[in-house]
Design an enzyme around this catalytic site. Structure first.
Site, short mmCIF file in Angstrom:
data_model
loop_
_atom_site.label_atom_id
_atom_site.label_comp_id
_atom_site.label_asym_id
_atom_site.label_seq_id
_atom_site.Cartn_x
_atom_site.Cartn_y
_atom_site.Cartn_z
N CYS B 85 0.84 -1.20 0.00
CA CYS B 85 0.00 0.00 0.00
C CYS B 85 0.88 1.26 0.00
O CYS B 85 1.52 1.54 -0.99
CB CYS B 85 -0.96 -0.05 1.19
SG CYS B 85 -2.33 1.11 1.05
N HIS B 194 -3.43 -5.91 1.07
CA HIS B 194 -2.75 -6.09 2.36
C HIS B 194 -2.67 -7.55 2.80
O HIS B 194 -3.52 -8.02 3.54
CB HIS B 194 -3.48 -5.30 3.43
CG HIS B 194 -3.31 -3.83 3.30
ND1 HIS B 194 -2.35 -3.13 3.98
CD2 HIS B 194 -3.98 -2.92 2.55
CE1 HIS B 194 -2.44 -1.83 3.67
NE2 HIS B 194 -3.42 -1.69 2.79
N GLU B 196 -0.78 -8.72 5.03
CA GLU B 196 -0.56 -8.81 6.48
C GLU B 196 -1.87 -8.81 7.26
O GLU B 196 -1.89 -9.23 8.41
CB GLU B 196 0.36 -7.66 6.95
CG GLU B 196 -0.30 -6.30 7.15
CD GLU B 196 -0.52 -5.53 5.84
OE1 GLU B 196 -0.56 -6.15 4.76
OE2 GLU B 196 -0.67 -4.30 5.92
#
Lengths: 85, 230
Positions: B85, B194, B196
């Site tokens: 990002c 994302h 994560e």
């Protein structure tokens, strides 16, 4: 006190969502007839003293290293600015 | 096996990235934007967020932070770097990756579970995926439209450097639905979605997405497996 004006425009091949938003708003306010809007940026850099060639050269370098991203923007002006503020 | 995670003023997902590294079995090491030292880490994650308030352009000011000096050198030398990002925006601004990220074409912030195809699987971050594998991870951005000139896009496609592509509908107007790209060597990967946030049971995408919500974890197990092998 001197001032350098630096101006950019998004490259023609790069989408300009902000310009499109403005284009959409214009006719709602009765401003008809505009067929395209592109939105750029203007920076005013001030220096003590005159805007010398050296100052302009430095501004040009700043324009392409930090102020603009050459991948998406074209520098269209780096000029000694008028006093308007 | 230490994976550095850089915190800039305005970083948002640094803790989640560090947590994903730990969940994958690695040691996360906190790096600081103002410290021009990578402290010998074996890989680096540039996390999501709004570094320096996204002023000027996303990542444009963070790109000149002291930590970026040694990071750019190390990345050119082969250090694995993953930008997520804001980290992806930063890698583009630093010219470690081609192209740029601009405002979403629909001009709204998008936040949703996003299906992707992982297309390049010979990078240290994606070797745990099968070529073309469909995964679902969160996507959340206001300026996630990937753009580049036609020649660059053709080059990326021709050299197999598109790491991830949006599936179903294009969420932000990215050219050719590109969600992530890599440098030629493959050690530097930038990704708008994302991974994560899809690495811990119960906290990833909803199971209604048809996944177990852990589709992102392999970015982090991939890097650790690779480091162990080396």
């Amino acid at each position: 006190m001197g001032r350098v004006v630096v101006e950019f425009m998004p490259k023609p091949e790069i989408l300009d969502p902000q310009g499109q938003a403005v284009l959409g708003a214009l006719p709602r306010l009765g401003f008809t007839g505009f067929t395209s809007v592109r939105q750029g940026k203007r920076f005013e850099l001030e220096v003590d003293g005159e805007v010398t060639d050296q100052v302009l050269a430095s501004a040009r370098e700043a324009a392409t290293t930090l102020l603009s991203n050459p991948v998406i923007e074209d520098v269209v002006a780096v000029v000694a600015g008028e006093g308007a503020r | 096996m230490r994976v550095g995670v850089v915190t800039f003023p305005g970083s948002l997902d640094d803790r989640d990235a560090a947590r994903a590294v730990r969940l994958a079995g690695g040691e996360a090491f906190a790096l600081w934007h103002a410290d021009a030292d990578l402290h010998g880490v074996d890989a680096v994650v540039l996390p999501g967020g709004f570094s320096y308030g996204d002023y000027l352009r996303c990542g444009a000011i963070a790109r000149f932070a002291p930590v970026m000096g040694p990071l750019v050198d190390a990345a050119r030398g082969g250090l694995p770097v993953l930008g997520i990002c804001n980290g992806f925006q930063l890698l583009c601004e630093a010219h470690l990756l081609p192209g740029a990220l601009i405002r979403n074409d629909h001009r709204r912030f998008v936040c949703r579970d996003q299906p992707l195809a992982i297309e390049r699987t010979d990078t240290p971050w994606t070797r745990g995926y099968a070529p073309g594998e469909r995964i679902v991870v969160p996507l959340k951005n206001g300026e996630g439209g990937y753009v580049a000139d036609e020649r660059t896009l053709d080059e990326l496609e021709g050299e197999g450097r598109v790491v991830a592509r949006y599936l179903d509908d294009n969420p932000n107007g990215s050219y050719r639905a590109i969600a992530g790209v890599s440098n030629a060597a493959g050690n530097v990967v930038g990704l708008m979605p994302h991974p994560e946030h899809a690495s811990e049971p119960g906290f990833g995408p909803d199971v209604r997405s048809g996944t177990d919500g852990l589709d992102g974890l392999r970015f982090f197990t991939s890097i650790l497996d690779g480091l162990v092998r080396v």
